[in-house]
Scaffold this active site. Structure first.
Site, PDB file in Angstrom:
ATOM      1  N   ASN A 116      18.851  61.789  67.151  1.00 62.39           N
ATOM      2  CA  ASN A 116      19.850  61.039  67.758  1.00 62.39           C
ATOM      3  C   ASN A 116      20.087  59.585  67.196  1.00 62.39           C
ATOM      4  O   ASN A 116      19.523  59.495  65.915  1.00 62.39           O
ATOM      5  CB  ASN A 116      20.008  61.067  69.310  1.00 62.39           C
ATOM      6  CG  ASN A 116      21.445  60.775  69.762  1.00 62.39           C
ATOM      7  OD1 ASN A 116      22.390  61.338  69.457  1.00 62.39           O
ATOM      8  ND2 ASN A 116      21.437  59.878  70.943  1.00 62.39           N
ATOM      9  N   GLU A 127      20.433  68.464  76.829  1.00 63.43           N
ATOM     10  CA  GLU A 127      20.238  67.265  77.601  1.00 63.43           C
ATOM     11  C   GLU A 127      19.114  67.494  78.593  1.00 63.43           C
ATOM     12  O   GLU A 127      19.269  66.965  79.684  1.00 63.43           O
ATOM     13  CB  GLU A 127      21.437  66.654  77.895  1.00 63.43           C
ATOM     14  CG  GLU A 127      22.330  66.294  76.772  1.00 63.43           C
ATOM     15  CD  GLU A 127      23.334  65.748  77.299  1.00 63.43           C
ATOM     16  OE1 GLU A 127      23.536  65.166  78.440  1.00 63.43           O
ATOM     17  OE2 GLU A 127      24.313  65.580  76.408  1.00 63.43           O
ATOM     18  N   ARG A 154      17.163  67.713  68.500  1.00 59.50           N
ATOM     19  CA  ARG A 154      17.924  67.102  67.368  1.00 59.50           C
ATOM     20  C   ARG A 154      17.639  65.532  67.398  1.00 59.50           C
ATOM     21  O   ARG A 154      17.100  64.935  68.345  1.00 59.50           O
ATOM     22  CB  ARG A 154      19.382  67.357  67.147  1.00 59.50           C
ATOM     23  CG  ARG A 154      19.944  66.606  68.396  1.00 59.50           C
ATOM     24  CD  ARG A 154      21.668  66.631  67.838  1.00 59.50           C
ATOM     25  NE  ARG A 154      22.752  66.159  68.857  1.00 59.50           N
ATOM     26  CZ  ARG A 154      22.820  64.905  69.128  1.00 59.50           C
ATOM     27  NH1 ARG A 154      22.326  64.098  68.454  1.00 59.50           N
ATOM     28  NH2 ARG A 154      23.727  64.459  70.221  1.00 59.50           N
ATOM     29  N   ASP A 175      25.203  53.613  75.717  1.00 55.33           N
ATOM     30  CA  ASP A 175      25.115  54.502  74.613  1.00 55.33           C
ATOM     31  C   ASP A 175      24.616  53.402  73.589  1.00 55.33           C
ATOM     32  O   ASP A 175      23.432  52.839  74.048  1.00 55.33           O
ATOM     33  CB  ASP A 175      26.452  55.087  74.261  1.00 55.33           C
ATOM     34  CG  ASP A 175      26.259  56.255  73.325  1.00 55.33           C
ATOM     35  OD1 ASP A 175      25.321  56.293  72.602  1.00 55.33           O
ATOM     36  OD2 ASP A 175      27.073  57.000  73.440  1.00 55.33           O
ATOM     37  N   ASN A 206      18.911  56.482  73.026  1.00 54.88           N
ATOM     38  CA  ASN A 206      20.392  55.963  72.288  1.00 54.88           C
ATOM     39  C   ASN A 206      19.959  54.767  71.727  1.00 54.88           C
ATOM     40  O   ASN A 206      19.059  54.525  71.057  1.00 54.88           O
ATOM     41  CB  ASN A 206      21.474  56.165  73.308  1.00 54.88           C
ATOM     42  CG  ASN A 206      22.245  57.157  72.981  1.00 54.88           C
ATOM     43  OD1 ASN A 206      22.729  57.464  72.146  1.00 54.88           O
ATOM     44  ND2 ASN A 206      22.648  57.859  74.069  1.00 54.88           N
ATOM     45  N   GLU A 243      28.653  58.071  65.451  1.00 57.64           N
ATOM     46  CA  GLU A 243      27.477  57.295  65.924  1.00 57.64           C
ATOM     47  C   GLU A 243      26.851  56.205  64.963  1.00 57.64           C
ATOM     48  O   GLU A 243      27.301  56.355  63.454  1.00 57.64           O
ATOM     49  CB  GLU A 243      26.533  58.331  66.342  1.00 57.64           C
ATOM     50  CG  GLU A 243      25.073  57.918  66.836  1.00 57.64           C
ATOM     51  CD  GLU A 243      25.258  57.208  68.350  1.00 57.64           C
ATOM     52  OE1 GLU A 243      25.770  56.123  68.158  1.00 57.64           O
ATOM     53  OE2 GLU A 243      25.393  57.798  69.398  1.00 57.64           O
TER      54      GLU A 243
END
Length: 282
Positions: free
Chosen positions: A100, A119, A98, A193, A145, A18
């Site tokens: 992201n 989620e 958490r 994303d 995202n 990521e």
């Protein structure tokens, strides 16, 4: 569909790659493996790589203006360096949540995304972290995202993946206002994303479960699609000395039979022209 020359920059088995980010000062790409709690760097000129393990799942790592990194962790946002020392800038733990993806705005503030591990709807969001650590909740979301800004800094693009949309906001000083849908990804094409904005104001979006990266023009028109060999690209960013190469992080988590390149860092050489990044001001 454009099948450009996709190359492997770093062959890796990242669980959830990521947040690729070009560090111009160091001439390297920074990216993370969230679920393995690792920060990777890659120098495309020398091929040199480094891997640093964090004590918590790490959603993003970005360069700091004075050296070191700002990191979006499970329990908040922290600082490394410029040496190896770590300190919390904003510590806000919440069970089951958490950090992201994250992005640094043109003014040097970090916009840090969060999500719940399960989620759960509405369990995540986007928070603006000023260089002095002042935290302001900006957007409610489920899976926060991609975030990026137009070349003139007047617009902010944002992805809450389950919506299948890229939304756009107007920037009013430090605030993002007037949210509206900008692009909707059709069902069956994957989920938007991570994203990046290029020098022409086009928005590049990685499609989770879509095996592709798309480019949309500033008016929201789809004009390029790059097919990828992996099912789960996660994010993209321009890098290299001239910001012409598009780097794409990928994931293998949740796949029963992942492609051999799933989890690797891919690159599309000469794909476009990126914008210079801004380091975190803190």
């Amino acid at each position: 569909m454009t099948s450009g020359a996709v190359r492997v920059a770093v062959r890796e088995r990242a669980s959830l790659g990521e947040a690729p980010t070009w560090d111009a000062a160091a001439g390297r790409l920074i990216w993370v493996d969230i679920l393995s709690a690792r920060i990777h760097t890659y120098d495309p000129v020398t091929g040199r790589r480094t891997v640093m393990t964090t004590e918590q799942h790490v959603g993003a790592a970005k360069p700091r203006a004075g050296g070191g990194l700002v990191v979006n962790l499970r329990d908040g946002v922290g600082l490394y360096g410029p040496g190896p020392a770590f300190s919390w800038l904003v510590r806000d733990p919440a069970p089951g949540r958490r950090g992201n993806d994250a992005a640094v705005a043109p003014d040097g503030a970090l916009w840090a995304g969060a999500m719940r591990y399960d989620e759960a709807p509405g369990g995540g969001g986007l928070t603006r972290i000023a260089p002095d650590g002042t935290a302001t909740r900006a957007v409610s979301a489920t899976v926060s995202n991609g975030t990026g800004w137009s070349p003139d800094g007047r617009l902010m693009y944002y992805v809450d993946s389950p919506t299948r949309r890229v939304d756009v906001f107007d920037m009013a000083g430090e605030r993002a206002v007037n949210r509206r849908a900008w692009v909707t990804v059709e069902e069956g094409a994957g989920y938007p994303d991570g994203l990046t904005v290029d020098a022409d104001g086009c928005v590049w979006v990685a499609l989770w479960d879509g095996a592709a990266v798309r480019r949309y023009t500033p008016d929201g028109r789809l004009d390029r699609v790059f097919a990828l060999p992996v099912r789960r690209p996660t994010a993209c960013a321009f890098g290299g000395a001239d910001l012409r190469d598009l780097y794409v992080t990928t994931a293998r988590t949740g796949l029963a039979h992942p492609h051999p390149l799933s989890g690797s860092l891919l690159v599309l050489p000469g794909a476009g022209r990126g914008l210079p990044g801004t380091p975190f001001g803190g």
